[in-house]
Design a protein around this motif. Structure first.
Motif, short mmCIF file in Angstrom:
data_model
loop_
_atom_site.label_atom_id
_atom_site.label_comp_id
_atom_site.label_asym_id
_atom_site.label_seq_id
_atom_site.Cartn_x
_atom_site.Cartn_y
_atom_site.Cartn_z
N TYR A 261 0.80 -1.21 0.00
CA TYR A 261 0.00 0.00 0.00
C TYR A 261 0.84 1.27 0.00
N GLN B 19 -2.85 1.34 -1.83
CA GLN B 19 -2.26 0.55 -2.92
C GLN B 19 -2.66 1.08 -4.28
N SER B 20 -2.15 2.25 -4.63
CA SER B 20 -2.31 2.83 -5.97
C SER B 20 -3.78 2.86 -6.41
N ASN B 21 -4.64 3.26 -5.50
CA ASN B 21 -6.06 3.44 -5.81
C ASN B 21 -6.80 2.14 -6.08
N VAL B 22 -6.25 1.02 -5.63
CA VAL B 22 -6.91 -0.27 -5.86
C VAL B 22 -7.90 -0.58 -4.74
N PHE B 23 -7.59 -0.13 -3.53
CA PHE B 23 -8.46 -0.39 -2.39
C PHE B 23 -8.76 0.90 -1.64
N ASN C 287 -18.12 -6.39 -9.61
CA ASN C 287 -17.12 -5.53 -8.97
C ASN C 287 -17.32 -4.06 -9.31
N PRO D 131 -12.72 1.73 -10.35
CA PRO D 131 -12.00 2.71 -11.19
C PRO D 131 -12.90 3.38 -12.22
N ARG E 254 -12.88 -2.74 -2.37
CA ARG E 254 -12.19 -2.64 -3.65
C ARG E 254 -12.56 -1.31 -4.30
N PHE E 255 -11.58 -0.58 -4.76
CA PHE E 255 -11.83 0.70 -5.43
C PHE E 255 -12.46 0.45 -6.80
#
Length: 358
Positions: A17, A34-38, A77, A108, A105-106
């Motif tokens: 993260y 973590q790079s906008n993943v979560f 998702n 996108p 979970r982000f």
């Protein structure tokens, strides 16, 4: 996040993260990991006393939606939030006795709408909220926990206001006599939905209970509604709560704390656009009692929220975040101006709904 070791928190969700603040919600502290993943979020335990019950509601509702989306060949998702479990399989992480975190979970390529309330955006928002309720139409709402008991019990909100007036702990009641008089003079319609739920003339449904526009994610390219978020207040309730609350802000011509009340009124065209999208997705599932009360719902929810702001002002601003003096009072005055304007347009709003549902 004073004195919180975020590294420890995120290690318990077993991801690499980096962390930065995200969003501007009133209630919970939110961060991206973590790079906008979560998305990592601290649960406000001052308001939500039982984080595990809260998360149980969210898991049940999102899993129910996921199953339907999968059956229809969609992307679960993207259509609903995905809860990330902790290393020991729980839906949130207990940092200490008063501090709990959860992770999603982000999603996108999505955006939220804060102030750019175009008619098209309102139409898409109506579709998003309507689709959310349509997906949950056959969900057994009674199995959900009340994360905030009596959240939209408007008569109890009036009783809380009366107690605040009597206690007058911040010595403010004398200065807001007009606002108090306005609130109490309209108490007669406050029990409409509560009584309907009690006698079952209004069906018990899953209600989001906080359907402002920035609780919807929109596709950043098409601006179509993608996902309803901020599910903390998902509870048993009425579809009328969600319809009315969305329009409390969605159809207002000003920010909720606008001090120039000449700028505040209820926009009929905004109402029409949202209602058209909502009824497109959910209109065929509404009962006659719900259809008859759709035009009333924005007045009820605007009135209730105005009462809450006034009560908090009298209590010394202990619930809603404020960023300047008298902000809760300005919010209350703003909402009461909207209520009065809705009252002047009730027949027009009824006519709009009549044209959308048979």
């Amino acid at each position: 996040m004073d004195n919180i070791n975020l590294s420890e928190v995120i290690r318990n969700f077993d991801i690499d993260y980096s962390v930065k603040a995200y969003g501007n919600g009133h209630i919970n502290g939110t961060f991206l990991a973590q790079s906008n993943v979560f998305v990592l979020q601290r649960i406000n335990t001052d308001i939500f006393k039982n984080p595990y019950a809260l998360m149980e509601n969210i898991e049940k509702v999102t899993q129910f939606i996921r199953n339907k989306v999968v059956k229809r060949g969609g992307d679960p998702n993207r259509a609903t939030l995905t809860v990330i479990k902790t290393l020991d399989g729980k839906s949130c992480y207990r940092y200490d006795a008063q501090t709990y975190f959860r992770m999603y979970r982000f999603i996108p390529d999505t955006v939220t709408i804060e102030t750019e309330k175009t008619n098209e955006a309102l139409f898409q928002a109506g579709r998003g909220i309507g689709r959310f309720q349509a997906m949950l139409d056959d969900f057994p709402a009674a199995c959900l926990h009340e994360t905030i008991p009596d959240f939209h019990n408007t008569p109890k909100r009036i009783e809380a206001l009366k107690k605040a007036i009597k206690a007058d702990v911040a010595d403010r009641a004398e200065s807001v006599k007009d606002e108090i008089a306005f609130a109490l003079s309209r108490a007669g319609f406050a029990d409409t939905v509560v009584n309907g739920l009690r006698d079952k003339s209004i069906p018990l449904r899953v209600a989001h209970n906080d359907t402002k526009l920035n609780n919807i994610l929109f596709d950043k390219n098409t601006l179509e509604a993608v996902c309803v978020i901020d599910l903390d207040t998902v509870m048993p309730g009425s579809a009328l709560y969600d319809f009315g609350d969305a329009l409390r802000m969605g159809a207002s011509t000003a920010a909720e704390d606008e001090t120039d009340l000449d700028k505040v009124w209820f926009d009929e065209e905004a109402f029409r656009c949202f209602a058209r999208g909502y009824c497109m997705e959910f209109g065929d599932k509404l009962t006659e009692s719900e259809k008859n009360l759709l035009s009333f719902a924005p007045k009820l929810m605007t009135y209730e929220c105005g009462i809450r702001f006034l009560t908090d002002y009298l209590d010394g601003d202990t619930y809603f975040k404020i960023h300047r003096e008298n902000q809760n009072l300005d919010r209350a005055r703003n909402h009461f101006k909207l209520v009065a304007d809705i009252e002047s347009k009730e027949e027009k709003l009824k006519s709009i709904i009549s044209g959308l549902v048979s």
